[in-house]
Design a protein around this motif. Structure first.
Motif, mmCIF file in Angstrom:
data_model
loop_
_atom_site.group_PDB
_atom_site.id
_atom_site.type_symbol
_atom_site.label_atom_id
_atom_site.label_comp_id
_atom_site.label_asym_id
_atom_site.label_seq_id
_atom_site.Cartn_x
_atom_site.Cartn_y
_atom_site.Cartn_z
ATOM 1 N N GLY A 223 54.239 45.764 38.563
ATOM 2 C CA GLY A 223 52.794 45.753 38.751
ATOM 3 C C GLY A 223 52.406 47.108 39.303
ATOM 4 O O GLY A 223 52.690 48.139 38.720
ATOM 5 N N ASN A 224 51.822 47.063 40.492
ATOM 6 C CA ASN A 224 51.332 48.291 41.083
ATOM 7 C C ASN A 224 52.218 48.758 42.224
ATOM 8 O O ASN A 224 51.845 49.650 42.951
ATOM 9 N N ASN B 23 44.706 39.570 47.291
ATOM 10 C CA ASN B 23 43.690 40.263 46.488
ATOM 11 C C ASN B 23 43.206 39.339 45.363
ATOM 12 O O ASN B 23 43.711 38.225 45.196
ATOM 13 N N ASP B 24 42.203 39.812 44.610
ATOM 14 C CA ASP B 24 41.523 38.915 43.675
ATOM 15 C C ASP B 24 42.460 38.325 42.627
ATOM 16 O O ASP B 24 42.282 37.185 42.207
ATOM 17 N N SER B 25 43.463 39.086 42.218
ATOM 18 C CA SER B 25 44.369 38.523 41.207
ATOM 19 C C SER B 25 45.495 37.703 41.858
ATOM 20 O O SER B 25 46.360 37.194 41.168
ATOM 21 N N THR C 10 48.024 38.513 43.526
ATOM 22 C CA THR C 10 49.363 39.037 43.278
ATOM 23 C C THR C 10 49.872 39.862 44.450
ATOM 24 O O THR C 10 51.000 40.341 44.433
ATOM 25 N N ALA C 11 49.046 40.062 45.469
ATOM 26 C CA ALA C 11 49.487 40.832 46.637
ATOM 27 C C ALA C 11 48.583 40.487 47.810
ATOM 28 O O ALA C 11 47.433 40.077 47.624
HETATM 29 C C1 LIG Z 1 46.484 42.988 43.475
HETATM 30 O O1 LIG Z 1 47.600 43.741 43.934
HETATM 31 C C2 LIG Z 1 48.550 44.024 42.923
HETATM 32 C C3 LIG Z 1 49.719 44.700 43.574
HETATM 33 O O2 LIG Z 1 49.300 45.795 44.340
HETATM 34 C C4 LIG Z 1 47.908 44.877 41.848
HETATM 35 O O3 LIG Z 1 48.845 45.096 40.819
HETATM 36 C C5 LIG Z 1 46.697 44.167 41.314
HETATM 37 O O4 LIG Z 1 46.029 45.050 40.437
HETATM 38 C C6 LIG Z 1 45.753 43.792 42.435
HETATM 39 N N1 LIG Z 1 44.671 43.015 41.892
HETATM 40 C C7 LIG Z 1 43.409 43.240 42.225
HETATM 41 C C8 LIG Z 1 42.394 42.377 41.567
HETATM 42 O O5 LIG Z 1 43.101 44.093 43.049
#
Ligand SMILES: *[C@@H]1O[C@H](CO)[C@@H](O)[C@H](O)[C@H]1NC(C)=O
Ligand SMILES: *[C@@H]1O[C@H](CO)[C@@H](O)[C@H](O)[C@H]1NC(C)=O
Ligand SMILES: *[C@@H]1O[C@H](CO)[C@@H](O)[C@H](O)[C@H]1NC(C)=O
Ligand SMILES: *[C@@H]1O[C@H](CO)[C@@H](O)[C@H](O)[C@H]1NC(C)=O
Ligand SMILES: *[C@@H]1O[C@H](CO)[C@@H](O)[C@H](O)[C@H]1NC(C)=O
Ligand SMILES: *[C@@H]1O[C@H](CO)[C@@H](O)[C@H](O)[C@H]1NC(C)=O
Ligand SMILES: *[C@@H]1O[C@H](CO)[C@@H](O)[C@H](O)[C@H]1NC(C)=O
Ligand SMILES: *[C@@H]1O[C@H](CO)[C@@H](O)[C@H](O)[C@H]1NC(C)=O
Ligand SMILES: *[C@@H]1O[C@H](CO)[C@@H](O)[C@H](O)[C@H]1NC(C)=O
Ligand SMILES: *[C@@H]1O[C@H](CO)[C@@H](O)[C@H](O)[C@H]1NC(C)=O
Length: 645
Positions: free
Chosen positions: A233-234, A547-549, A551-552
């Motif tokens: 991911g990020n 966070n909104d998705s 995933t973190a």
């Molecule tokens: C949530 O955090 C993950 C990991 O840092 C990132 O990949 C993702 O884009 C973030 N989602 C949002 C909606 O910010």
């Protein structure tokens, strides 16, 4: 100059409050529950510098003339990417890597002394037969002897010698002189071969294998420890492994498709399947202080029984090293003092350790000078807390010697070169502008430590930076130096006899090439309100928001109410931290804190009313912040560094 002197003074003065160990027991391994012995008295240490190839001021082709080096065996620039390595088995030599510069063009025989190479350096003031106190191992190796995937400039990081005295590992290469001792005149380039080490990462065995880094030879000589970055991911993560080194004379798949070393019986030391350091049961959060969190593998104990690593903090923002027994998983926290530590090496008998740490520099105490904060916000802050250790290329590391039992009471080790009270710009062995690099190493007999230092250079000094740049008084104006510390009161240890480690680490998880490992569970704590009970009194109420998705984790808010794990001090107040990640490498934090610790080592930590907003670009570690974060511990005030310093 003035600012640096004040920093050095502060660092010396702050020895009493924050150098004390935490209220948590340092020894987590239950077999070591007996109280540790009293700390050792300071010992006599003699420091000297080791010779290196001569320096050319200008690195242009041909600058390394016969006048600069009469034996025509190469020169380096003032900055040569120096890295010190281990002692050879006779303890009269150490290995190192340097970047040669100024070589004449081919076909001049001296043209081979160019680019990054592994050298052997004499430690006893003697010389090789040609009169040089060093010898290049990798210069001039014929192409047909190099079995690695060709690259323009190989990276020979962390050079380490094998106990046979005939092979060296550097980067992910093994440099092998066959039947000849590396130091012997018979070990010439024509008899030296280079092999690549490969970690399979595809199900069909194709490709060049995983990108591996920071390899360490286990004292049993047949296993390795290593790290590999992961990108998911990020976020930038790291996998850590323990594996058997296996020569493969004729591989049938993958690259390089020639003789190479394969990593077999690979164990994952950090895996989502291992017990997490923080976990939720319903709406209660719990810490597991026995959980093994090999965030970055650092090496092995001298006996080989333990793997050492930088792990998830025990106290908030305070980055420590740990050791886990490879057979039993028993865990020891090796360091506790505030600050960032990462390089650690134990003596061959495990009774001593040398670390490179920011302790004594006053660098990180604005974040970690309050003791005993449970590491909850660290789910967001660890990357940033770690990055404050450097200012760009300037590290704030110095070598410290500690006994096996680590920080306790008023004991926080012995600074090997006295840099925290040294005079900045003096150029002496105690000049705090000369900072340590990874790794320091013990001699095989345990009486010497080799380490290297790098002088602060622009832009970490000079220009707009309040720290002026000093000239180097090293030979040729060299900005790097290879040092040896002699523990003169110690007697040589007998030779080590290390039994081979089993291939299977019982607490680890077998590695399957091509697999995708999910992030550890604790990083995925779900949005919600939680409670953490103090072991003695009070509690912490915790709100976590993803966070909104989803995933973190994005935000963590903590309220401490008379929280105590030991009854010696209580914590009250709030933390509220939001993290934004841009790309892999930029972390920004919006940090609000107002904490009070009462009892022993009283302290306060607070942010300015509009909060503390900090960003750090992980690859350059340049500090930038708006607002302030201050820690006052027993009357001493610790502030953040100025931007860019
Ligand atoms: C949530 O955090 C993950 C990991 O840092 C990132 O990949 C993702 O884009 C973030 N989602 C949002 C909606 O910010
Ligand atoms: C080498 O020479 C230096 C300078 O004279 C001295 O300080 C050091 O102790 C010597 N080292 C050995 C191992 O004799
Ligand atoms: C294997 O590692 C290489 C880096 O050397 C990387 O480019 C490749 O994507 C990896 N392959 C798999 C399947 O993970
Ligand atoms: C804590 O970690 C240890 C070591 O991994 C593990 O054996 C133990 O089961 C864990 N405890 C809990 C409660 O998860
Ligand atoms: C450093 O050396 C240069 C060249 O010799 C000299 O001009 C300069 O003044 C010196 N700087 C300091 C701080 O001594
Ligand atoms: C935490 O509790 C507060 C107060 O009840 C509530 O407003 C908030 O939504 C809760 N947070 C989460 C993440 O559930
Ligand atoms: C706070 O905790 C301490 C022990 O850590 C206890 O002695 C004290 O009574 C507690 N105070 C309150 C108000 O609960
Ligand atoms: C965190 O603290 C700041 C400043 O007090 C406030 O503006 C913000 O709303 C807080 N965040 C949460 C989730 O409480
Ligand atoms: C910090 O906490 C103390 C004690 O709870 C309180 O008196 C003070 O007002 C708080 N400061 C801020 C800026 O919130
Ligand atoms: C600090 O504030 C400036 C001006 O608003 C802004 O450009 C910068 O991004 C901020 N930096 C951080 C780390 O918040």
């Amino acid at each position: 100059m003035l600012l640096v002197s004040i920093a050095a003074f502060l660092a010396g003065a702050m020895a009493s409050p924050v150098h004390k160990d935490s209220e948590r027991p340092l020894q987590i391994d239950p077999s070591e529950h007996a109280p540790p012995p009293p700390p050792p008295a300071p010992e006599l240490i003699e420091i000297s510098r080791l010779p290196l190839p001569p320096v050319v001021a200008d690195e242009n082709e041909g600058a390394c003339t016969v006048a600069v080096n009469p034996s025509r065996t190469g020169c380096t620039g003032k900055v040569a990417s120096l890295q010190g390595g281990t002692f050879l088995p006779d303890d009269n030599h150490v290995i190192a890597k340097v970047r040669f510069a100024g070589a004449p063009a081919a076909p001049d025989p001296a043209s081979i002394y160019t680019g990054e190479h592994v050298i052997i350096v004499k430690t006893d003031n003697s010389t090789f037969p040609n009169g040089d106190p060093w010898k290049c191992l990798t210069c001039g190796i014929p192409k047909e002897n190099n079995h690695a995937i060709p690259v323009e400039s190989p990276d020979y990081a962390y050079p380490q010698a094998f106990a046979d005295g005939k092979r060296v590992m550097a980067g992910f290469y093994i440099i092998d002189c066959g039947e000849y001792d590396l130091v012997s005149p018979d070990c010439v380039p024509e008899r030296t071969s280079i092999y690549q080490i490969r970690l399979e990462n595809t199900t069909d065995g194709s490709g060049a294998g995983a990108a591996i880094r920071e390899l360490r030879i286990h004292p049993d000589q047949v296993h390795l420890g290593l790290n590999s970055f992961t990108f998911s991911g990020n976020s930038l993560g790291q996998s850590t492994f323990f594996a058997r080194l296996q020569f493969n004379a004729a591989p049938t798949t993958g690259l390089p498709l020639g003789p190479r070393y394969d990593l077999a019986h690979v164990n994952h030391l950090m895996h989502s399947g291992l017990s997490p350091p923080i976990y939720a049961v319903g709406d209660e959060l719990h810490f597991n202080h026995s959980a093994i969190t090999v965030g970055e593998l650092r090496g092995f104990s001298g006996t080989g029984n333990e793997v050492t690593y930088v792990g998830y903090p025990v106290e908030s923002c305070n980055i420590d090293v740990f050791a886990a027994d490879l057979r039993t998983g028993a865990l020891r926290r090796l360091t506790a003092h505030p600050g960032y530590v990462d390089p650690v090496q134990m003596s061959p008998d495990d009774r001593l350790m040398v670390i490179m740490d920011t302790r004594g520099s006053g660098r990180t105490e604005f974040m970690d000078g309050m003791r005993g904060i449970p590491p909850i916000v660290d789910l967001l802050t660890t990357t940033v807390c770690s990055s404050v250790r450097n200012n760009g290329q300037r590290r704030f590391f110095q070598p410290w010697l500690l006994d096996r039992y680590g920080d306790r009471g008023d004991y926080y080790g012995q600074e090997i070169n006295g840099a925290s009270t040294g005079f900045a710009g003096s150029g002496g062995f105690d000049d705090p502008e000369w900072n340590g690099g990874a790794d320091p190493w013990f001699s095989n007999d345990g009486t010497r430590i080799v380490y290297y230092q790098v002088q602060t250079i622009p832009p970490a000094c000079g220009g707009e930076n309040p720290l002026p740049c000093s000239n180097s008084s090293e030979p040729g104006g060299r900005r790097e130096r290879l040092m040896i510390a002699h523990l003169v009161e110690r007697s040589p240890l007998p030779a080590r006899n290390v039994m081979p480690m089993p291939d299977v680490i019982p607490w680890a998880v077998p590695y399957v090439p091509g697999e995708t490992v999910p992030a550890p569970a604790y990083l995925n704590l779900k949005s919600g309100n939680y409670t953490l009970k103090g072991e003695v009194s009070g509690s912490a109420s915790i709100e976590i928001i993803e966070n909104d998705s989803k995933t973190a984790i994005q935000m963590i808010k903590v309220g401490f109410d008379n929280f105590s794990d030991d009854g010696l001090a209580t914590l009250s107040g709030t933390q509220n931290i939001t993290r934004n990640v841009e790309g892999f490498t930029i972390n920004t934090l919006d940090w609000y804190s107002n904490l009070t610790r009462e009892g022993i080592w009283p302290s306060r930590q607070f942010t300015s009313p509009a909060g503390f907003h900090m960003s750090i670009y992980v690859l350059t570690n340049l500090f930038e912040a708006n607002g302030t974060l201050v820690t006052i511990a027993e009357g001493l005030t610790f502030r953040q560094p100025q931007d860019g310093t």
